[in-house]
Scaffold this motif. Structure first.
Motif, PDB file in Angstrom:
ATOM      1  N   PHE A  31       9.692 -23.196  20.367  1.00 14.48           N
ATOM      2  CA  PHE A  31       8.994 -23.919  21.426  1.00 14.48           C
ATOM      3  C   PHE A  31       9.915 -24.199  22.604  1.00 14.48           C
ATOM      4  O   PHE A  31       9.535 -23.993  23.768  1.00 14.48           O
ATOM      5  CB  PHE A  31       8.411 -25.232  20.899  1.00 14.48           C
ATOM      6  N   ASP A  35       9.516 -22.853  26.425  1.00 13.43           N
ATOM      7  CA  ASP A  35       9.401 -23.785  27.536  1.00 13.43           C
ATOM      8  C   ASP A  35      10.504 -23.566  28.569  1.00 13.43           C
ATOM      9  O   ASP A  35      10.243 -23.519  29.776  1.00 13.43           O
ATOM     10  CB  ASP A  35       9.435 -25.222  27.014  1.00 13.43           C
ATOM     11  N   SER A  36      11.738 -23.399  28.102  1.00  8.00           N
ATOM     12  CA  SER A  36      12.847 -23.234  29.041  1.00  8.00           C
ATOM     13  C   SER A  36      12.759 -21.909  29.793  1.00  8.00           C
ATOM     14  O   SER A  36      12.998 -21.864  31.007  1.00  8.00           O
ATOM     15  CB  SER A  36      14.189 -23.342  28.315  1.00  8.00           C
ATOM     16  N   LYS A  39      10.260 -22.026  32.541  1.00  7.23           N
ATOM     17  CA  LYS A  39      10.777 -22.766  33.699  1.00  7.23           C
ATOM     18  C   LYS A  39      11.797 -21.920  34.478  1.00  7.23           C
ATOM     19  O   LYS A  39      11.782 -21.909  35.702  1.00  7.23           O
ATOM     20  CB  LYS A  39      11.411 -24.080  33.244  1.00  7.23           C
ATOM     21  N   SER A  46       3.892 -23.302  34.305  1.00  5.37           N
ATOM     22  CA  SER A  46       4.993 -24.236  34.072  1.00  5.37           C
ATOM     23  C   SER A  46       5.335 -24.997  35.355  1.00  5.37           C
ATOM     24  O   SER A  46       5.548 -26.211  35.321  1.00  5.37           O
ATOM     25  CB  SER A  46       6.218 -23.474  33.567  1.00  5.37           C
ATOM     26  N   SER A  50       4.703 -29.031  35.824  1.00  8.78           N
ATOM     27  CA  SER A  50       5.834 -29.887  36.186  1.00  8.78           C
ATOM     28  C   SER A  50       5.567 -30.617  37.497  1.00  8.78           C
ATOM     29  O   SER A  50       5.899 -31.798  37.633  1.00  8.78           O
ATOM     30  CB  SER A  50       7.113 -29.052  36.297  1.00  8.78           C
ATOM     31  N   GLY A  64      14.924 -26.071  33.535  1.00  9.06           N
ATOM     32  CA  GLY A  64      14.797 -25.019  32.529  1.00  9.06           C
ATOM     33  C   GLY A  64      16.149 -24.499  32.074  1.00  9.06           C
ATOM     34  O   GLY A  64      16.357 -24.222  30.887  1.00  9.06           O
TER      35      GLY A  64
END
Length: 134
Positions: A31, A35-36, A39, A46, A50, A64
């Motif tokens: 996960f 997510d990173s 970003k 994303s 944000s 990120g």
């Protein structure tokens, strides 16, 4: 005279607890990597998410990168503790943002707990540190 090793190799642990810790850690890492990377590559969803939480769009990529570095440190056994500390700080910031935005904060809190549970189940030293019997 007999030489003693200061850095003795860690005992290889096995069992259901270690397996559970690895599974929890892998789920968290997958996960966090997703997510990173979203970003870092400035994926539109994303960026929009944000921005809705109040982050300036030009800072999302930097966030990120910090998350990606922290996650990589968590993956490496020698640096897993520092990675967990950095990820806890990152998720603490996520909790603060969620509170400010009026969003539910339980996901980030549970996720931070899972990071430490996964690490404690797979690392005896961390487990002993977290569950010290005095």
């Amino acid at each position: 005279m007999e030489a003693t090793m200061l850095n003795q190799p860690a005992k290889v642990r096995s069992g259901k607890g270690v397996l559970a810790g690895k599974i929890i850690s892998v789920i968290c890492v997958l996960f966090l990597l997703f997510d990173s990377i979203m970003k870092v590559i400035k994926e539109s969803h994303s960026i929009e998410g944000s921005a809705q939480l109040g982050w300036p769009v030009d800072q999302v990529q930097s966030i990120g990168i910090v998350l990606l570095i922290s996650t990589i440190l968590y993956i490496i056994p020698r640096t897993a503790v520092i990675g967990a500390i950095l990820l806890t700080g990152y998720l603490g910031g996520a909790i603060a943002i969620m509170v400010r935005a009026g969003q539910p904060l339980y996901f980030a809190a549970v996720f931070a707990i899972l990071i430490w549970v996964g690490l404690a189940l797979r690392d005896e030293k961390v487990k002993n540190l977290l569950i010290s019997k005095q």
